[in-house]
Scaffold this motif. Sequence first.
Motif, PDB file in Angstrom:
ATOM      1  N   TRP A  54       0.651  -1.422   0.146  1.00 57.49           N
ATOM      2  CA  TRP A  54      -0.118   0.043   0.026  1.00 57.49           C
ATOM      3  C   TRP A  54       0.944   1.090  -0.016  1.00 57.49           C
ATOM      4  CZ3 TRP A  54      -3.360   3.111  -1.398  1.00 57.49           C
ATOM      5  CH2 TRP A  54      -3.654   4.413  -0.728  1.00 57.49           C
ATOM      6  N   ILE A  55       1.891   1.261   0.707  1.00 56.83           N
ATOM      7  CA  ILE A  55       2.756   2.265   0.827  1.00 56.83           C
ATOM      8  C   ILE A  55       3.281   2.522  -0.641  1.00 56.83           C
ATOM      9  CG2 ILE A  55       5.061   3.150   1.901  1.00 56.83           C
ATOM     10  CD1 ILE A  55       4.298   1.781   4.543  1.00 56.83           C
ATOM     11  N   PHE A  56       3.846   1.753  -1.249  1.00 59.61           N
ATOM     12  CA  PHE A  56       4.350   1.862  -2.682  1.00 59.61           C
ATOM     13  C   PHE A  56       3.292   2.452  -3.376  1.00 59.61           C
ATOM     14  CE2 PHE A  56       5.002  -0.084  -6.771  1.00 59.61           C
ATOM     15  CZ  PHE A  56       6.398   0.097  -7.052  1.00 59.61           C
ATOM     16  N   THR A  57       2.188   1.585  -3.406  1.00 59.34           N
ATOM     17  CA  THR A  57       1.111   2.299  -4.504  1.00 59.34           C
ATOM     18  C   THR A  57       0.756   3.449  -4.247  1.00 59.34           C
ATOM     19  OG1 THR A  57       0.636  -0.230  -4.893  1.00 59.34           O
ATOM     20  CG2 THR A  57      -1.122   1.663  -5.527  1.00 59.34           C
ATOM     21  N   GLY A  58       0.396   3.717  -2.706  1.00 56.13           N
ATOM     22  CA  GLY A  58      -0.130   5.232  -2.686  1.00 56.13           C
ATOM     23  C   GLY A  58       1.018   6.132  -2.769  1.00 56.13           C
ATOM     24  N   SER A  59       2.126   5.765  -2.518  1.00 57.73           N
ATOM     25  CA  SER A  59       2.988   6.784  -2.699  1.00 57.73           C
ATOM     26  C   SER A  59       3.084   7.310  -4.236  1.00 57.73           C
ATOM     27  CB  SER A  59       4.589   6.352  -2.306  1.00 57.73           C
ATOM     28  OG  SER A  59       4.544   6.149  -0.814  1.00 57.73           O
ATOM     29  N   LEU A  60       3.072   6.351  -5.006  1.00 60.22           N
ATOM     30  CA  LEU A  60       3.130   6.553  -6.307  1.00 60.22           C
ATOM     31  C   LEU A  60       1.939   7.377  -6.908  1.00 60.22           C
ATOM     32  CD1 LEU A  60       4.504   3.387  -8.074  1.00 60.22           C
ATOM     33  CD2 LEU A  60       5.670   5.408  -7.312  1.00 60.22           C
ATOM     34  N   LEU A  61       0.813   7.151  -6.409  1.00 62.32           N
ATOM     35  CA  LEU A  61      -0.590   7.722  -6.855  1.00 62.32           C
ATOM     36  C   LEU A  61      -0.385   9.133  -6.304  1.00 62.32           C
ATOM     37  CD1 LEU A  61      -3.330   5.236  -6.002  1.00 62.32           C
ATOM     38  CD2 LEU A  61      -2.439   5.928  -7.951  1.00 62.32           C
ATOM     39  N   ALA A  62       0.023   9.569  -5.051  1.00 65.61           N
ATOM     40  CA  ALA A  62       0.136  10.885  -4.423  1.00 65.61           C
ATOM     41  C   ALA A  62       1.121  11.739  -5.203  1.00 65.61           C
ATOM     42  CB  ALA A  62       0.610  10.578  -2.801  1.00 65.61           C
ATOM     43  N   THR A  63       2.443  10.992  -5.598  1.00 71.06           N
ATOM     44  CA  THR A  63       3.331  11.782  -6.392  1.00 71.06           C
ATOM     45  C   THR A  63       2.669  12.104  -7.887  1.00 71.06           C
ATOM     46  OG1 THR A  63       5.220  10.609  -5.279  1.00 71.06           O
ATOM     47  CG2 THR A  63       5.705  11.830  -7.474  1.00 71.06           C
ATOM     48  N   TYR A  64       2.251  11.323  -8.350  1.00 78.89           N
ATOM     49  CA  TYR A  64       1.283  11.666  -9.689  1.00 78.89           C
ATOM     50  C   TYR A  64       0.336  12.665  -9.573  1.00 78.89           C
ATOM     51  CZ  TYR A  64      -1.532  10.825 -13.860  1.00 78.89           C
ATOM     52  OH  TYR A  64      -2.417  11.089 -15.017  1.00 78.89           O
ATOM     53  N   GLY A  65      -0.549  12.475  -8.477  1.00 79.31           N
ATOM     54  CA  GLY A  65      -1.534  13.760  -8.155  1.00 79.31           C
ATOM     55  C   GLY A  65      -0.976  14.829  -8.067  1.00 79.31           C
ATOM     56  N   MET A  66       0.314  15.033  -7.235  1.00 81.01           N
ATOM     57  CA  MET A  66       0.914  16.358  -7.050  1.00 81.01           C
ATOM     58  C   MET A  66       1.057  16.759  -8.326  1.00 81.01           C
ATOM     59  SD  MET A  66       4.433  17.019  -5.033  1.00 81.01           S
ATOM     60  CE  MET A  66       5.480  18.506  -5.249  1.00 81.01           C
ATOM     61  N   ALA A  67       1.855  15.813  -9.309  1.00 81.94           N
ATOM     62  CA  ALA A  67       2.278  16.427 -10.458  1.00 81.94           C
ATOM     63  C   ALA A  67       1.104  16.993 -11.410  1.00 81.94           C
ATOM     64  CB  ALA A  67       2.856  15.453 -11.441  1.00 81.94           C
ATOM     65  N   ARG A  68      -0.208  16.477 -11.074  1.00 86.68           N
ATOM     66  CA  ARG A  68      -1.284  16.695 -11.929  1.00 86.68           C
ATOM     67  C   ARG A  68      -1.839  18.171 -11.189  1.00 86.68           C
ATOM     68  NH1 ARG A  68      -3.573  13.498 -15.630  1.00 86.68           N
ATOM     69  NH2 ARG A  68      -4.897  15.440 -16.028  1.00 86.68           N
ATOM     70  N   GLY A  69      -1.592  18.252 -10.078  1.00 87.53           N
ATOM     71  CA  GLY A  69      -2.082  19.610  -9.181  1.00 87.53           C
ATOM     72  C   GLY A  69      -3.354  19.142  -8.507  1.00 87.53           C
ATOM     73  N   TRP A  70      -3.721  17.887  -8.308  1.00 89.33           N
ATOM     74  CA  TRP A  70      -4.966  17.560  -7.794  1.00 89.33           C
ATOM     75  C   TRP A  70      -4.730  17.589  -6.072  1.00 89.33           C
ATOM     76  CZ3 TRP A  70      -5.272  12.133 -10.556  1.00 89.33           C
ATOM     77  CH2 TRP A  70      -5.794  12.358 -11.879  1.00 89.33           C
ATOM     78  N   ILE A  71      -5.581  18.225  -5.514  1.00 92.86           N
ATOM     79  CA  ILE A  71      -5.803  18.435  -4.178  1.00 92.86           C
ATOM     80  C   ILE A  71      -5.708  17.134  -3.317  1.00 92.86           C
ATOM     81  CG2 ILE A  71      -7.122  19.655  -2.273  1.00 92.86           C
ATOM     82  CD1 ILE A  71      -8.028  21.628  -4.232  1.00 92.86           C
TER      83      ILE A  71
END
Length: 232
Positions: free
Chosen positions: A152-169
């Motif tokens: 989960w840490i692996f998957t969630g971290s990737l999703l969070a980083t991608y969301g940051m790049a997209r500007g998603w709150i």
Amino acid sequence: MNVLTWLFDARLVVAGHPVLWREVVGNLFGLASALGGLRRKVWAWPVGIVGNVLLFTVFLGVVFHTPQERDLYGQAGRQVFFVAVAVYGWVRWSQARRVAREHGQPDAPAVVPRWAGRSGWIQLGVIGVVGTVGFALVFRALGSWGPWADAWIFTGSLLATYGMARGWIEFWLIWIAVDAVGVPLLLSAGYYPSAVLYLVYAVVVASGFVVWWRARGEREPQQVTAGAGVAG
């Protein structure tokens, strides 16, 4: 070479436990990157990459003979993917800043926060579930410490980083969920500096969510939107 070896293996003792300096320094770079992301600064991405490289060597404990002597494949593997996603975010934010300067807006932020919306949440949710289950099976087969939490840490971290790049709150909320699982895992595996830094991250993440949520109404110039949209 002896100096480089000493720098790589340098450690301190905290409450009777040996701790690698590169684990401390790597996490500090990660914290600096989070603070840069909160302020929507482009430099957050390259700073984060430095931390990723250092922490990659920390979480392969058996391979690099760390004091813990435990391999957290999810923690190590996500550093590699972090670098790839960070390059994407670095390019995306840099494009937006460059276009803003060209249109006489040198102080414009690199990204304007917005909600991911229904389609974004479906995307995050599906990848989050499938990724966690799939990677948990892989990490368990490899003998990773705490495979489900690690997955989960692996998957969630990737999703969070991608969301940051997209500007998603919402990416800040994903980080909170990652921290909630990460702290117990790291404590049980003996990675105490990383666990402490995860707690500090939680404070930064909560602040970041509030800052980005308040900034969601900022006006994004049409030219900047077009420039930033190139990356997808």
